[in-house]
Design an enzyme around this catalytic site. Sequence first.
Site, PDB file in Angstrom:
ATOM      1  N   GLY A   1       0.861  -1.189   0.000  1.00  0.00           N
ATOM      2  CA  GLY A   1       0.000   0.000   0.000  1.00  0.00           C
ATOM      3  C   GLY A   1       0.892   1.231   0.000  1.00  0.00           C
ATOM      4  O   GLY A   1       2.109   1.126  -0.095  1.00  0.00           O
ATOM      5  N   SER A   2       0.269   2.401   0.117  1.00  0.00           N
ATOM      6  CA  SER A   2       1.098   3.602   0.199  1.00  0.00           C
ATOM      7  C   SER A   2       1.649   3.687   1.619  1.00  0.00           C
ATOM      8  O   SER A   2       0.980   3.317   2.574  1.00  0.00           O
ATOM      9  CB  SER A   2       0.288   4.859  -0.120  1.00  0.00           C
ATOM     10  OG  SER A   2      -1.027   4.706   0.345  1.00  0.00           O
TER      11      SER A   2
ATOM     12  N   VAL B   1       4.008  -1.760   3.687  1.00  0.00           N
ATOM     13  CA  VAL B   1       3.483  -3.044   3.228  1.00  0.00           C
ATOM     14  C   VAL B   1       2.258  -3.405   4.083  1.00  0.00           C
ATOM     15  O   VAL B   1       2.165  -2.985   5.248  1.00  0.00           O
ATOM     16  CB  VAL B   1       4.591  -4.120   3.331  1.00  0.00           C
ATOM     17  CG1 VAL B   1       4.877  -4.473   4.780  1.00  0.00           C
ATOM     18  CG2 VAL B   1       4.194  -5.358   2.563  1.00  0.00           C
TER      19      VAL B   1
ATOM     20  N   ASP C   1      -5.551  11.538  -1.282  1.00  0.00           N
ATOM     21  CA  ASP C   1      -4.951  10.551  -2.202  1.00  0.00           C
ATOM     22  C   ASP C   1      -5.995   9.559  -2.682  1.00  0.00           C
ATOM     23  O   ASP C   1      -5.772   8.347  -2.693  1.00  0.00           O
ATOM     24  CB  ASP C   1      -3.786   9.822  -1.518  1.00  0.00           C
ATOM     25  CG  ASP C   1      -3.010   8.959  -2.507  1.00  0.00           C
ATOM     26  OD1 ASP C   1      -2.245   8.074  -2.082  1.00  0.00           O
ATOM     27  OD2 ASP C   1      -3.207   9.152  -3.735  1.00  0.00           O
TER      28      ASP C   1
ATOM     29  N   ARG D   1      -6.652   2.625  -6.470  1.00  0.00           N
ATOM     30  CA  ARG D   1      -5.737   1.757  -5.705  1.00  0.00           C
ATOM     31  C   ARG D   1      -6.050   1.822  -4.216  1.00  0.00           C
ATOM     32  O   ARG D   1      -5.699   0.930  -3.458  1.00  0.00           O
ATOM     33  CB  ARG D   1      -4.280   2.148  -5.977  1.00  0.00           C
ATOM     34  CG  ARG D   1      -3.931   3.551  -5.549  1.00  0.00           C
ATOM     35  CD  ARG D   1      -2.487   3.938  -5.824  1.00  0.00           C
ATOM     36  NE  ARG D   1      -2.297   5.366  -5.507  1.00  0.00           N
ATOM     37  CZ  ARG D   1      -2.574   6.349  -6.362  1.00  0.00           C
ATOM     38  NH1 ARG D   1      -3.009   6.069  -7.588  1.00  0.00           N
ATOM     39  NH2 ARG D   1      -2.445   7.624  -6.000  1.00  0.00           N
ATOM     40  N   ASN D   2      -6.700   2.902  -3.780  1.00  0.00           N
ATOM     41  CA  ASN D   2      -7.023   3.069  -2.355  1.00  0.00           C
ATOM     42  C   ASN D   2      -8.481   2.746  -2.051  1.00  0.00           C
ATOM     43  O   ASN D   2      -8.967   3.085  -0.972  1.00  0.00           O
ATOM     44  CB  ASN D   2      -6.721   4.514  -1.927  1.00  0.00           C
ATOM     45  CG  ASN D   2      -5.216   4.756  -1.896  1.00  0.00           C
ATOM     46  OD1 ASN D   2      -4.436   3.829  -1.689  1.00  0.00           O
ATOM     47  ND2 ASN D   2      -4.805   5.981  -2.157  1.00  0.00           N
TER      48      ASN D   2
ATOM     49  N   ASP E   1      -6.798   4.639   3.445  1.00  0.00           N
ATOM     50  CA  ASP E   1      -5.720   5.628   3.369  1.00  0.00           C
ATOM     51  C   ASP E   1      -6.170   7.072   3.472  1.00  0.00           C
ATOM     52  O   ASP E   1      -5.386   7.971   3.170  1.00  0.00           O
ATOM     53  CB  ASP E   1      -4.926   5.445   2.069  1.00  0.00           C
ATOM     54  CG  ASP E   1      -3.850   4.386   2.250  1.00  0.00           C
ATOM     55  OD1 ASP E   1      -3.191   4.014   1.269  1.00  0.00           O
ATOM     56  OD2 ASP E   1      -3.674   3.926   3.393  1.00  0.00           O
TER      57      ASP E   1
HETATM   58  N1  LIG Z   1      -7.617  -3.023   4.718  1.00  0.00           N
HETATM   59  C1  LIG Z   1      -7.170  -3.856   3.716  1.00  0.00           C
HETATM   60  N2  LIG Z   1      -7.764  -5.041   3.489  1.00  0.00           N
HETATM   61  C2  LIG Z   1      -7.344  -5.831   2.471  1.00  0.00           C
HETATM   62  C3  LIG Z   1      -6.331  -5.473   1.619  1.00  0.00           C
HETATM   63  N3  LIG Z   1      -5.712  -4.271   1.837  1.00  0.00           N
HETATM   64  C4  LIG Z   1      -6.100  -3.456   2.872  1.00  0.00           C
HETATM   65  C5  LIG Z   1      -5.249  -2.322   2.801  1.00  0.00           C
HETATM   66  C6  LIG Z   1      -5.152  -1.191   3.710  1.00  0.00           C
HETATM   67  C7  LIG Z   1      -5.413   0.118   3.283  1.00  0.00           C
HETATM   68  C8  LIG Z   1      -5.249   1.184   4.168  1.00  0.00           C
HETATM   69  C9  LIG Z   1      -4.833   0.935   5.466  1.00  0.00           C
HETATM   70  O1  LIG Z   1      -4.601   1.961   6.357  1.00  0.00           O
HETATM   71  C10 LIG Z   1      -5.525   2.993   6.531  1.00  0.00           C
HETATM   72  C11 LIG Z   1      -6.899   2.739   6.538  1.00  0.00           C
HETATM   73  C12 LIG Z   1      -7.761   3.814   6.755  1.00  0.00           C
HETATM   74  C13 LIG Z   1      -7.244   5.109   6.944  1.00  0.00           C
HETATM   75  C14 LIG Z   1      -5.872   5.333   6.902  1.00  0.00           C
HETATM   76  C15 LIG Z   1      -4.996   4.263   6.682  1.00  0.00           C
HETATM   77  C16 LIG Z   1      -4.602  -0.362   5.900  1.00  0.00           C
HETATM   78  C17 LIG Z   1      -4.759  -1.427   5.019  1.00  0.00           C
HETATM   79  N4  LIG Z   1      -4.395  -2.487   1.753  1.00  0.00           N
HETATM   80  C18 LIG Z   1      -4.685  -3.653   1.199  1.00  0.00           C
HETATM   81  C19 LIG Z   1      -3.971  -4.227   0.031  1.00  0.00           C
HETATM   82  C20 LIG Z   1      -4.496  -3.678  -1.280  1.00  0.00           C
HETATM   83  C21 LIG Z   1      -3.172  -2.997  -1.496  1.00  0.00           C
HETATM   84  O2  LIG Z   1      -2.537  -3.544  -2.614  1.00  0.00           O
HETATM   85  C22 LIG Z   1      -2.633  -3.580  -0.220  1.00  0.00           C
END
Ligand SMILES: Nc1nccn2c1c(-c1ccc(Oc3ccccc3)cc1)nc2[C@H]1C[C@H](O)C1
Length: 274
Positions: free
Chosen positions: A19-20, A23, A137, A141-142, A155
């Site tokens: 992710g951004s 990992v 952002d 992708r988010n 994100d």
């Molecule tokens: N929550 C998820 N579930 C399944 C797959 N995921 C998640 C997140 C992910 C996205 C954001 C995050 O952190 C946040 C969330 C809300 C606000 C700020 C940051 C954590 C995990 N990223 C992924 C994968 C898709 C990307 O390729 C990596």
Amino acid sequence: TTCIILEKDIVLHNELGNGSFGVVKKGEWKVSTQPPQTIPVAVKVLKADAFSQPGIYDDFRREVEAMHSLHHPNLIKLHGVVFHPLMMVCELAPMGALLDYIRSQNGKVSLNFISKWSSQVAAGMAHLEKNRFLHRDLACRNILLSTLELVKIGDFGLMRALPDADDCYVMSERRRVPFPWCAPESLRSRQFSHASDVWMFAVALWEMYTFGEEPWIGLNGSEILRLIVRDGQRLSAPNACPPDVYMLMMQCWDLVPKERPTFAGIQRYMETNK
Ligand SMILES: Nc1nccn2c1c(-c1ccc(Oc3ccccc3)cc1)nc2[C@H]1C[C@H](O)C1
């Protein structure tokens, strides 16, 4: 306040993707309730270099407090943070990133799903707007898929929580900067607002209706800025995009931020045009 989670209560499993800012791994969180229960989570392990500058922790904690207080069915829930190493423990979206899913379908994604996802993203963003919280952002992708019927935005606010060393992350080459998604005022003078989030929302819609194409592919920030500002060019209408949706996109891409619709307006528009 944000839940501080102890590292011993998190078990990390396989990597879900990059992710951004770090990992993302699948994990389990042993919640210290009575009786203790274990829930599946997604854990974003933040890159240490994001914390190079002094005072970053305080900014981060403030932003995380704000993120933690936002609850909406179309926002990824932040359960809490682990410090050392810094990890964000979040709701798991079992089907992963929407962009990866759309690209894996080779152009065979039903427009009903895209329309449903679009209005859910608009609803999630309207909730951020109502709470005066900027995403900064927004892109496909988010956006994450819980199920085919339910998408959630991730994100939100992270760009603000972890500004780059020279705090103009838009211009820094070190991280993949979202030039093609950025509103012109963000590219030119790093101005971010709900209106610049609306601009990015329309680019995310364009990604969905092109089944995952890259916007302004091959162009750098200054070439994109020139096309948009000097030549008045915009991303072209995707073949699969209904005319009224493209009209909405074009309104979201108005050069004048205050001429763009609000997410409240976009949500209302999408509700009525289901
Ligand atoms: N929550 C998820 N579930 C399944 C797959 N995921 C998640 C997140 C992910 C996205 C954001 C995050 O952190 C946040 C969330 C809300 C606000 C700020 C940051 C954590 C995990 N990223 C992924 C994968 C898709 C990307 O390729 C990596």
